[in-house]
Design an enzyme around this catalytic site. Structure first.
Site, short mmCIF file in Angstrom:
data_model
loop_
_atom_site.label_atom_id
_atom_site.label_comp_id
_atom_site.label_asym_id
_atom_site.label_seq_id
_atom_site.Cartn_x
_atom_site.Cartn_y
_atom_site.Cartn_z
N ALA A 35 1.01 -1.12 0.08
CA ALA A 35 -0.03 -0.11 0.09
C ALA A 35 0.70 1.30 -0.04
O ALA A 35 0.92 2.30 0.88
CB ALA A 35 -1.03 0.06 1.14
N LEU A 36 1.77 1.25 -0.83
CA LEU A 36 2.97 2.39 -0.93
C LEU A 36 2.14 3.69 -1.16
O LEU A 36 1.32 4.06 -1.84
CB LEU A 36 3.81 1.86 -2.04
CG LEU A 36 4.50 0.49 -2.04
CD1 LEU A 36 5.42 0.20 -3.10
CD2 LEU A 36 5.16 0.34 -0.71
N HIS A 37 3.04 4.80 -0.51
CA HIS A 37 2.78 6.12 -0.65
C HIS A 37 4.10 6.74 -0.78
O HIS A 37 5.01 6.10 -0.82
CB HIS A 37 2.07 6.46 0.43
CG HIS A 37 2.57 6.16 1.80
ND1 HIS A 37 3.79 6.56 2.12
CD2 HIS A 37 2.01 5.38 2.93
CE1 HIS A 37 4.11 6.20 3.38
NE2 HIS A 37 3.17 5.35 3.92
N GLU A 38 4.08 8.09 -1.14
CA GLU A 38 5.44 8.79 -1.21
C GLU A 38 6.48 8.56 -0.16
O GLU A 38 7.54 8.79 -0.66
CB GLU A 38 4.97 10.41 -1.16
CG GLU A 38 6.21 11.10 -1.71
CD GLU A 38 6.77 10.84 -2.82
OE1 GLU A 38 8.16 10.92 -2.81
OE2 GLU A 38 6.37 10.47 -3.76
N GLY A 39 6.10 8.39 1.06
CA GLY A 39 6.99 7.90 2.12
C GLY A 39 7.83 6.68 1.79
O GLY A 39 8.91 6.73 1.78
N HIS A 40 7.47 5.71 1.22
CA HIS A 40 7.98 4.50 0.94
C HIS A 40 8.88 4.61 -0.29
O HIS A 40 9.88 4.31 -0.40
CB HIS A 40 6.94 3.21 0.62
CG HIS A 40 6.09 3.01 1.51
ND1 HIS A 40 4.79 3.21 1.78
CD2 HIS A 40 6.30 2.16 2.75
CE1 HIS A 40 4.23 2.63 2.70
NE2 HIS A 40 5.18 1.94 3.31
#
Length: 284
Positions: A35-40
């Site tokens: 569930a990737l987002h910009e943090g990842h």
């Protein structure tokens, strides 16, 4: 952009990494639950700065979820995650639960010290699950470096302690928390928040930054009392914890003397979500 390959077995993973090793390339690992987002993605970019090859693991680890927690509904994005990693990762390591914990699996790693209190107290067994899966990921991938976000500060210190205690041959790199334009720490669980709740959640980091500055001017007890009042006034829910601690050991501090780096840890409830955040406290 080239999509990263996906491997699902340990032999195929090790075969790919061994080929890179033969060419003298350094390998970085970015452990995630998907569930990737910009943090990842920022962690993957940091991995590219630290090494020639980047492996991103995607595994929703059942051993770090409690019985009443959200393992079954935790967001899973599948092919979307792969698309997001295009050009950032060389390989996605995506084992199933049966691969990670085959029949008869009976070993758990527990880390004392930084795992005590805070998330360790709120979620019994959580950090044993984290330490077990992270140690397995390290042994499976064999990276030169692993990248973790500072948002989960306590987890980062647990992983650092485990790596040092077990003499694991890699460096642990903490990457600064990635936030939205309003200062909210990015998290996959933010997807659970309604638009109205999201607006409230965005007030938390400002309260923590104000508290970090306030700790330089008055006693810890007085500063915390004011911060708790600000949390309530902002419309946030119950405070699970709000505490200044020694940054490395996570020992709670009743006063600041400037002798050691200090981190301010917070977990606050908002609806069904627990908002975790932390900020560095400027030394007096």
């Amino acid at each position: 952009m080239t999509l990263p390959d996906v491997v699902t077995t340990v032999p195929s993973l090790r075969q790919r990494v061994a080929a890179w090793r033969q060419d003298g390339e350094r390998v970085a690992l970015v452990p995630t639950m998907g569930a990737l987002h910009e943090g990842h993605l920022a962690l993957a970019r940091r991995g590219r700065e630290e090494a020639d090859r980047v492996v991103v693991s995607i595994f929703v680890n059942p051993k770090q979820f409690g019985p009443a927690e959200d393992f079954n509904k935790y967001p899973r994005a599948g092919e979307r995650d792969r698309m997001l990693l295009s050009g950032l990762a060389d390989l996605i390591w995506a084992p199933t639960v049966d691969i990670m914990y085959p029949a008869g699996h009976a070993t758990t790693i527990e880390v004392s010290g930084p795992s005590a209190g805070f998330e360790g107290a709120m979620r019994p067994g959580h950090f044993a699950g984290v330490a077990t899966v992270v140690s397995k990921l390290f042994l499976q991938v064999g990276p030169d470096a692993a990248i973790f976000g500072e948002k989960d500060w306590q987890q980062l210190q647990v992983v650092r302690r485990m790596t040092a205690d077990l003499d694991l041959p890699l460096s642990i790199i903490g990457h600064p928390t990635v936030r939205d334009e309003h200062g909210l720490a990015l998290s996959s669980r933010n997807a659970y928040l309604s638009p109205e709740q999201l607006a409230v959640a965005r007030r938390l980091n400002g309260i923590l930054r104000d508290l970090a500055e306030d700790l330089r001017r008055r006693s810890v007890a007085e500063a915390l009392e004011a911060a708790r009042a600000a949390v309530a006034a902002a419309g946030l829910g119950a405070v699970d914890y709000l505490a200044p601690v020694e940054a490395e050991t996570l020992r709670p501090l009743e006063r600041l003397d400037g002798a050691v780096p200090v981190r301010l840890l917070a977990a606050v409830r908002l609806g069904s979500v627990r908002l975790l955040d932390n900020v560095a406290v400027p030394l007096p």
